[in-house]
Design a protein around this motif. Structure first.
Motif, PDB file in Angstrom:
ATOM      1  N   GLY A   1      -3.698   4.189   8.304  1.00 29.57           N
ATOM      2  CA  GLY A   1      -4.907   4.089   9.107  1.00 29.57           C
ATOM      3  C   GLY A   1      -5.074   2.811   9.905  1.00 29.57           C
ATOM      4  O   GLY A   1      -5.681   2.828  10.995  1.00 29.57           O
ATOM      5  N   PHE A   2      -4.561   1.701   9.412  1.00 36.78           N
ATOM      6  CA  PHE A   2      -4.664   0.456  10.169  1.00 36.78           C
ATOM      7  C   PHE A   2      -3.812   0.542  11.428  1.00 36.78           C
ATOM      8  O   PHE A   2      -2.666   1.009  11.386  1.00 36.78           O
ATOM      9  N   ASP A   3      -4.350   0.065  12.525  1.00 34.12           N
ATOM     10  CA  ASP A   3      -3.600   0.019  13.776  1.00 34.12           C
ATOM     11  C   ASP A   3      -2.454  -0.979  13.613  1.00 34.12           C
ATOM     12  O   ASP A   3      -2.700  -2.176  13.449  1.00 34.12           O
ATOM     13  N   PRO A   4      -1.202  -0.545  13.652  1.00 33.24           N
ATOM     14  CA  PRO A   4      -0.079  -1.455  13.417  1.00 33.24           C
ATOM     15  C   PRO A   4       0.054  -2.542  14.470  1.00 33.24           C
ATOM     16  O   PRO A   4       0.724  -3.555  14.243  1.00 33.24           O
ATOM     17  N   ASN A   5      -0.598  -2.356  15.607  1.00 35.06           N
ATOM     18  CA  ASN A   5      -0.564  -3.370  16.661  1.00 35.06           C
ATOM     19  C   ASN A   5      -1.651  -4.420  16.490  1.00 35.06           C
ATOM     20  O   ASN A   5      -1.643  -5.427  17.195  1.00 35.06           O
ATOM     21  N   LEU A   6      -2.560  -4.173  15.538  1.00 36.35           N
ATOM     22  CA  LEU A   6      -3.699  -5.077  15.375  1.00 36.35           C
ATOM     23  C   LEU A   6      -3.859  -5.625  13.964  1.00 36.35           C
ATOM     24  O   LEU A   6      -4.359  -6.734  13.780  1.00 36.35           O
ATOM     25  N   VAL A   7      -3.465  -4.854  12.952  1.00 35.86           N
ATOM     26  CA  VAL A   7      -3.713  -5.238  11.560  1.00 35.86           C
ATOM     27  C   VAL A   7      -2.398  -5.450  10.815  1.00 35.86           C
ATOM     28  O   VAL A   7      -1.577  -4.541  10.701  1.00 35.86           O
ATOM     29  N   ASP A   8      -2.211  -6.675  10.321  1.00 32.97           N
ATOM     30  CA  ASP A   8      -1.056  -6.993   9.480  1.00 32.97           C
ATOM     31  C   ASP A   8      -1.450  -6.849   8.012  1.00 32.97           C
ATOM     32  O   ASP A   8      -2.626  -6.711   7.678  1.00 32.97           O
ATOM     33  N   PHE A   9      -0.461  -6.931   7.137  1.00 38.12           N
ATOM     34  CA  PHE A   9      -0.720  -6.961   5.702  1.00 38.12           C
ATOM     35  C   PHE A   9      -0.401  -8.355   5.164  1.00 38.12           C
ATOM     36  O   PHE A   9       0.484  -9.043   5.675  1.00 38.12           O
ATOM     37  N   MET A  10      -1.161  -8.744   4.134  1.00 31.09           N
ATOM     38  CA  MET A  10      -0.972 -10.025   3.454  1.00 31.09           C
ATOM     39  C   MET A  10      -0.768  -9.692   1.971  1.00 31.09           C
ATOM     40  O   MET A  10      -1.673  -9.830   1.156  1.00 31.09           O
ATOM     41  N   PRO A  11       0.424  -9.210   1.613  1.00 22.64           N
ATOM     42  CA  PRO A  11       0.653  -8.738   0.238  1.00 22.64           C
ATOM     43  C   PRO A  11       0.565  -9.864  -0.785  1.00 22.64           C
ATOM     44  O   PRO A  11       0.793 -11.039  -0.481  1.00 22.64           O
ATOM     45  N   ASP A  12       0.256  -9.476  -2.005  1.00 21.42           N
ATOM     46  CA  ASP A  12       0.153 -10.409  -3.133  1.00 21.42           C
ATOM     47  C   ASP A  12       1.079  -9.895  -4.232  1.00 21.42           C
ATOM     48  O   ASP A  12       0.915  -8.774  -4.713  1.00 21.42           O
ATOM     49  N   THR A  13       2.051 -10.718  -4.634  1.00 24.94           N
ATOM     50  CA  THR A  13       3.071 -10.261  -5.582  1.00 24.94           C
ATOM     51  C   THR A  13       2.485  -9.846  -6.926  1.00 24.94           C
ATOM     52  O   THR A  13       2.903  -8.839  -7.505  1.00 24.94           O
ATOM     53  N   TYR A  14       1.525 -10.610  -7.425  1.00 25.63           N
ATOM     54  CA  TYR A  14       0.911 -10.286  -8.723  1.00 25.63           C
ATOM     55  C   TYR A  14       0.203  -8.945  -8.643  1.00 25.63           C
ATOM     56  O   TYR A  14       0.386  -8.067  -9.501  1.00 25.63           O
ATOM     57  N   TRP A  15      -0.621  -8.770  -7.620  1.00 26.78           N
ATOM     58  CA  TRP A  15      -1.433  -7.560  -7.546  1.00 26.78           C
ATOM     59  C   TRP A  15      -0.597  -6.325  -7.220  1.00 26.78           C
ATOM     60  O   TRP A  15      -0.940  -5.211  -7.632  1.00 26.78           O
ATOM     61  N   LEU A  16       0.494  -6.505  -6.488  1.00 21.60           N
ATOM     62  CA  LEU A  16       1.395  -5.372  -6.267  1.00 21.60           C
ATOM     63  C   LEU A  16       1.972  -4.901  -7.597  1.00 21.60           C
ATOM     64  O   LEU A  16       1.978  -3.704  -7.903  1.00 21.60           O
ATOM     65  N   GLN A  17       2.455  -5.859  -8.388  1.00 25.84           N
ATOM     66  CA  GLN A  17       3.031  -5.489  -9.684  1.00 25.84           C
ATOM     67  C   GLN A  17       1.958  -4.950 -10.622  1.00 25.84           C
ATOM     68  O   GLN A  17       2.194  -3.986 -11.365  1.00 25.84           O
ATOM     69  N   HIS A  18       0.771  -5.534 -10.588  1.00 19.19           N
ATOM     70  CA  HIS A  18      -0.346  -5.081 -11.416  1.00 19.19           C
ATOM     71  C   HIS A  18      -0.727  -3.640 -11.064  1.00 19.19           C
ATOM     72  O   HIS A  18      -1.120  -2.859 -11.939  1.00 19.19           O
ATOM     73  N   GLY A  19      -0.567  -3.288  -9.792  1.00 20.42           N
ATOM     74  CA  GLY A  19      -0.899  -1.936  -9.349  1.00 20.42           C
ATOM     75  C   GLY A  19       0.200  -0.925  -9.596  1.00 20.42           C
ATOM     76  O   GLY A  19       0.037   0.267  -9.313  1.00 20.42           O
ATOM     77  N   GLY A  20       1.338  -1.395 -10.120  1.00 16.80           N
ATOM     78  CA  GLY A  20       2.428  -0.483 -10.437  1.00 16.80           C
ATOM     79  C   GLY A  20       3.425  -0.282  -9.318  1.00 16.80           C
ATOM     80  O   GLY A  20       4.282   0.605  -9.397  1.00 16.80           O
ATOM     81  N   ALA A  21       3.337  -1.106  -8.275  1.00 22.71           N
ATOM     82  CA  ALA A  21       4.264  -0.964  -7.152  1.00 22.71           C
ATOM     83  C   ALA A  21       5.568  -1.711  -7.415  1.00 22.71           C
ATOM     84  O   ALA A  21       5.592  -2.684  -8.171  1.00 22.71           O
ATOM     85  N   ASP A  22       6.625  -1.251  -6.789  1.00 28.98           N
ATOM     86  CA  ASP A  22       7.883  -1.994  -6.744  1.00 28.98           C
ATOM     87  C   ASP A  22       7.706  -3.018  -5.632  1.00 28.98           C
ATOM     88  O   ASP A  22       7.657  -2.655  -4.448  1.00 28.98           O
ATOM     89  N   VAL A  23       7.596  -4.294  -5.962  1.00 24.23           N
ATOM     90  CA  VAL A  23       7.218  -5.310  -4.982  1.00 24.23           C
ATOM     91  C   VAL A  23       8.197  -5.348  -3.813  1.00 24.23           C
ATOM     92  O   VAL A  23       7.797  -5.351  -2.641  1.00 24.23           O
TER      93      VAL A  23
ATOM     94  N   ALA B   1      10.387  -3.087  -2.754  1.00 24.97           N
ATOM     95  CA  ALA B   1      10.376  -1.846  -1.978  1.00 24.97           C
ATOM     96  C   ALA B   1       9.130  -1.773  -1.103  1.00 24.97           C
ATOM     97  O   ALA B   1       9.196  -1.320   0.054  1.00 24.97           O
ATOM     98  N   PHE B   2       7.993  -2.217  -1.652  1.00 25.36           N
ATOM     99  CA  PHE B   2       6.762  -2.184  -0.867  1.00 25.36           C
ATOM    100  C   PHE B   2       6.882  -3.090   0.342  1.00 25.36           C
ATOM    101  O   PHE B   2       6.540  -2.690   1.464  1.00 25.36           O
TER     102      PHE B   2
END
Length: 249
Positions: free
Chosen positions: A144-166, A168-169
């Motif tokens: 949903g975020f416009d890829p030309n306008l919105v970037d992501f600022m990932p957080d390693t702890y919260w990615l792992q806490h959420g069950g994601a493969d850091v 790969a994400f």
């Protein structure tokens, strides 16, 4: 650049004198930059002190309500300290809330871009809740975020806490990440909790490899809670990173 998210040392930054003292110590540790996160009033003082002592700031981090209410003030504060990114996080828990953030973030990101700033979304682990459609809220944000306008600022702890493969994400959103939060996780008898970089169990060498591959520009250390003194924790993380992960960022 290697920096510190000032939320880590928030309890030490209550007035101009303590803000200056804390920022000087961060600079003396070797950190190249900081990221601001607090009230608008506190961030304004912090930005002015950063400029006075020659400490770079990569961005400001707040929430979408703050952006909509005080957006012009945030731009003003960012210009004071040379920050180029305005970021938000959210406590969303439902698809309806995710779609609301998407709509509002896209609108504000357009305004930020018009004013010369990038705009980033900082995740916690709630974005990995699966909604009624069966998709995670993070999947909705990525789509949903416009890829030309919105970037992501990932957080390693919260990615792992959420069950994601850091790793790969990160690689799945290549080209949409300029700022990466480095935060370690350790396991205790009471469950997972925050730790200085290198003290916990997150695979940072692999993560840095992926981050370099996708073009991350700024690595920002953050520790939400510290067992001891927060400045000591910040220095421990700095020392581990510079000795074990990369000599130059």
């Amino acid at each position: 650049m290697l920096g510190l998210q000032l939320y880590t040392v928030r309890h030490k930054m209550t007035d101009r004198e303590s803000i200056r003292d804390t920022l000087m110590k961060i600079k003396e540790m070797g950190y190249e930059c900081v990221q601001l996160a607090s009230s608008v009033e506190n961030m304004e003082i912090t930005a002015k002190v950063c400029k006075e002592i020659g400490l770079s700031a990569v961005g400001l981090l707040g929430n979408i309500d703050m952006c909509e209410t005080d957006g012009d003030k945030l731009f003003e504060i960012a210009r004071i300290c040379g920050a180029t990114d305005i970021g938000i996080s959210s406590g969303m828990k439902t698809e309806e809330e995710a779609y609301d953030v998407i709509r509002r973030a896209n609108a504000f990101a357009k305004k930020a871009r018009a004013n010369g700033f990038s705009f980033s979304y900082h995740n916690h682990s709630n974005e990995f809740i699966r909604g009624e459609s069966g998709r995670t809220l993070m999947q909705l944000l990525i789509e949903g975020f416009d890829p030309n306008l919105v970037d992501f600022m990932p957080d390693t702890y919260w990615l792992q806490h959420g069950g994601a493969d850091v790793r790969a994400f990160l690689e799945s959103i290549e080209g949409r990440v300029k700022i990466l939060h480095l935060k370690d996780m350790k396991r205790t008898v009471d469950g997972p909790t925050y730790a200085e970089i290198g003290v916990g169990n997150i695979n940072f060498k692999g993560i840095i490899e992926s981050a370099e591959k996708i073009g991350v520009a700024h690595y920002i250390v953050e520790q939400d809670k510290c067992d001891g003194d927060s400045l000591t924790s910040a220095e421990m993380s700095y020392n581990y990173i510079t000795k074990n992960l990369f000599a130059e960022v």
